[in-house]
Write an enzyme that holds these catalytic residues in place. Structure first.
Site, PDB file in Angstrom:
ATOM      1  N   CYS A   1      -7.378  13.260  -5.616  1.00  0.00           N
ATOM      2  CA  CYS A   1      -6.529  14.376  -5.166  1.00  0.00           C
ATOM      3  C   CYS A   1      -5.180  14.344  -5.875  1.00  0.00           C
ATOM      4  CB  CYS A   1      -6.365  14.355  -3.652  1.00  0.00           C
ATOM      5  SG  CYS A   1      -7.929  14.717  -2.813  1.00  0.00           S
TER       6      CYS A   1
ATOM      7  N   GLU B   1      10.203  -2.851   3.757  1.00  0.00           N
ATOM      8  CA  GLU B   1      10.671  -1.985   2.653  1.00  0.00           C
ATOM      9  C   GLU B   1      11.209  -2.808   1.485  1.00  0.00           C
ATOM     10  OE1 GLU B   1       9.966   1.116   2.979  1.00  0.00           O
ATOM     11  OE2 GLU B   1       9.953   1.522   5.125  1.00  0.00           O
TER      12      GLU B   1
ATOM     13  N   GLY C   1       0.846  -1.192   0.000  1.00  0.00           N
ATOM     14  CA  GLY C   1       0.000   0.000   0.000  1.00  0.00           C
ATOM     15  C   GLY C   1       0.877   1.236   0.000  1.00  0.00           C
ATOM     16  N   PRO C   2       0.281   2.429   0.124  1.00  0.00           N
ATOM     17  CA  PRO C   2       1.060   3.665   0.076  1.00  0.00           C
ATOM     18  C   PRO C   2       1.777   3.946   1.397  1.00  0.00           C
ATOM     19  CG  PRO C   2      -1.212   4.198   0.493  1.00  0.00           C
ATOM     20  CD  PRO C   2      -1.164   2.701   0.301  1.00  0.00           C
TER      21      PRO C   2
ATOM     22  N   TYR D   1       2.409   5.477   5.008  1.00  0.00           N
ATOM     23  CA  TYR D   1       1.551   5.718   6.188  1.00  0.00           C
ATOM     24  C   TYR D   1       0.308   4.832   6.235  1.00  0.00           C
ATOM     25  CZ  TYR D   1       4.304   9.921   5.546  1.00  0.00           C
ATOM     26  OH  TYR D   1       5.332  10.786   5.302  1.00  0.00           O
ATOM     27  N   SER D   2       0.270   3.755   5.446  1.00  0.00           N
ATOM     28  CA  SER D   2      -0.933   2.920   5.443  1.00  0.00           C
ATOM     29  C   SER D   2      -0.863   1.831   6.520  1.00  0.00           C
ATOM     30  CB  SER D   2      -1.128   2.295   4.056  1.00  0.00           C
ATOM     31  OG  SER D   2      -0.015   1.488   3.711  1.00  0.00           O
TER      32      SER D   2
HETATM   33  P1  ADP Z   1       3.874   2.464   6.706  1.00  0.00           P
HETATM   34  O1  ADP Z   1       4.873   1.410   7.080  1.00  0.00           O
HETATM   35  O2  ADP Z   1       2.775   1.947   5.798  1.00  0.00           O
HETATM   36  O3  ADP Z   1       4.510   3.709   6.129  1.00  0.00           O
HETATM   37  P2  ADP Z   1       3.482   2.692   9.594  1.00  0.00           P
HETATM   38  O4  ADP Z   1       2.948   1.359  10.019  1.00  0.00           O
HETATM   39  O5  ADP Z   1       4.925   2.976   9.879  1.00  0.00           O
HETATM   40  O6  ADP Z   1       3.130   2.926   8.033  1.00  0.00           O
HETATM   41  O7  ADP Z   1       2.675   3.880  10.278  1.00  0.00           O
HETATM   42  C1  ADP Z   1       1.268   3.938  10.315  1.00  0.00           C
HETATM   43  C2  ADP Z   1       0.901   5.113  11.198  1.00  0.00           C
HETATM   44  O8  ADP Z   1       1.139   6.340  10.512  1.00  0.00           O
HETATM   45  C3  ADP Z   1      -0.563   5.185  11.557  1.00  0.00           C
HETATM   46  O9  ADP Z   1      -0.843   4.364  12.671  1.00  0.00           O
HETATM   47  C4  ADP Z   1      -0.727   6.668  11.898  1.00  0.00           C
HETATM   48  O10 ADP Z   1      -0.429   6.908  13.243  1.00  0.00           O
HETATM   49  C5  ADP Z   1       0.357   7.360  11.083  1.00  0.00           C
HETATM   50  N1  ADP Z   1      -0.115   8.195   9.969  1.00  0.00           N
HETATM   51  C6  ADP Z   1       0.451   9.363   9.599  1.00  0.00           C
HETATM   52  N2  ADP Z   1      -0.159   9.866   8.497  1.00  0.00           N
HETATM   53  C7  ADP Z   1      -1.150   9.005   8.174  1.00  0.00           C
HETATM   54  C8  ADP Z   1      -2.137   8.967   7.120  1.00  0.00           C
HETATM   55  N3  ADP Z   1      -2.211   9.917   6.179  1.00  0.00           N
HETATM   56  N4  ADP Z   1      -2.998   7.916   7.089  1.00  0.00           N
HETATM   57  C9  ADP Z   1      -2.926   6.948   8.021  1.00  0.00           C
HETATM   58  N5  ADP Z   1      -2.018   6.925   9.035  1.00  0.00           N
HETATM   59  C10 ADP Z   1      -1.130   7.933   9.111  1.00  0.00           C
HETATM   60 MG    MG Z   2       6.917   1.279   6.746  1.00  0.00          MG
HETATM   61 ZN    ZN Z   3      -8.209  12.827  -1.443  1.00  0.00          ZN
END
Ligand code: ADP
Ligand code: MG
Ligand code: ZN
Length: 191
Positions: free
Chosen positions: A181, A89, A12-13, A15-16
């Site tokens: 967006c 990653e 996924g993208p 912050y998901s």
């Molecule tokens: P990823 O590894 O996918 O980048 P993480 O598991 O490290 O994500 O972090 C997820 C956390 O990021 C969420 O629990 C939330 O606290 C935070 N977060 C920050 N911005 C966003 C966003 N736009 N949508 C969802 N979560 C977000």
């Molecule tokens: Mg990550």
């Molecule tokens: Zn949007």
């Protein structure tokens, strides 16, 4: 005979919650007193050099590797094999990763990996795409769109478009956005 391990990919993208979900699977194995190993690519030094860290700063120690083959070499050097391995990653790794992880599942080890499915250009990352093909389970996550606020963000948008598609960064560089967006911003910027 030991069965073949299960391969799971979380994608996924930005912050998901990919890393959060990866580490919660790791925690389940640890709670069950299973042996685990976590790997991350050397390029990702955002929060820590030798931990896998979520955006909420939950972390677990990881082994840092430069190339996919090093995962296999390290695995083979171990006397006591793990029950599961975790790789964060994955989009930063070279094309050997699919073969390496398949080999490890053939040894009866469960493999969980996480990584971006697409670059900020809305194009697939090959390594992730390959892993999604061979995985037993694909978990596609979404984030909150940082422009419209809806829980439908599937893309990562690079606010400073320099440094290429493999460019490590956090909120100063990338935001999660929905497709609508994304298209709007790209148009406004004249793309
Ligand atoms: P990823 O590894 O996918 O980048 P993480 O598991 O490290 O994500 O972090 C997820 C956390 O990021 C969420 O629990 C939330 O606290 C935070 N977060 C920050 N911005 C966003 C966003 N736009 N949508 C969802 N979560 C977000
Ligand atoms: Mg990550
Ligand atoms: Zn949007």
């Amino acid at each position: 005979m030991k069965g073949i391990g299960k391969l799971t990919i979380i994608t996924g993208p930005m912050y998901s919650g990919k890393t959060t979900e990866l580490l919660s699977f790791a925690e389940i194995y640890e709670l069950g007193r299973k042996k685990i190993l976590i790997f991350k690519p050397a390029i990702d030094t955002r929060y820590s050099k030798d931990d896998v860290v979520t955006h909420k700063m939950f972390k677990m120690p990881a082994r840092v590797v430069g190339k996919a083959q090093e995962i296999l070499e390290y695995y083979e050097s171990l006397e006591e094999k793990p029950d599961a391995i975790f790789v964060d990653e994955v989009h930063f790794f070279d094309g050997n990763l699919t073969k390496v992880l398949k080999t490890i599942t053939l040894d009866g080890v469960d493999v969980y990996c996480a990584g971006l499915d697409m670059s900020y250009l809305w194009e697939p990352f090959d390594v992730t795409a390959q892993l999604m093909s061979i995985a037993d389970e694909v978990i596609k996550k979404k984030a909150v769109c940082e422009v419209c606020g809806e829980y439908n963000a599937t893309l990562s948008y690079k606010t400073r478009a320099n440094g290429g598609v493999l460019d490590v960064g956090g909120k100063e560089k990338y935001i999660a956005v929905c497709k609508e967006c994304y298209q709007k911003i790209r148009k406004e910027e004249g793309h």
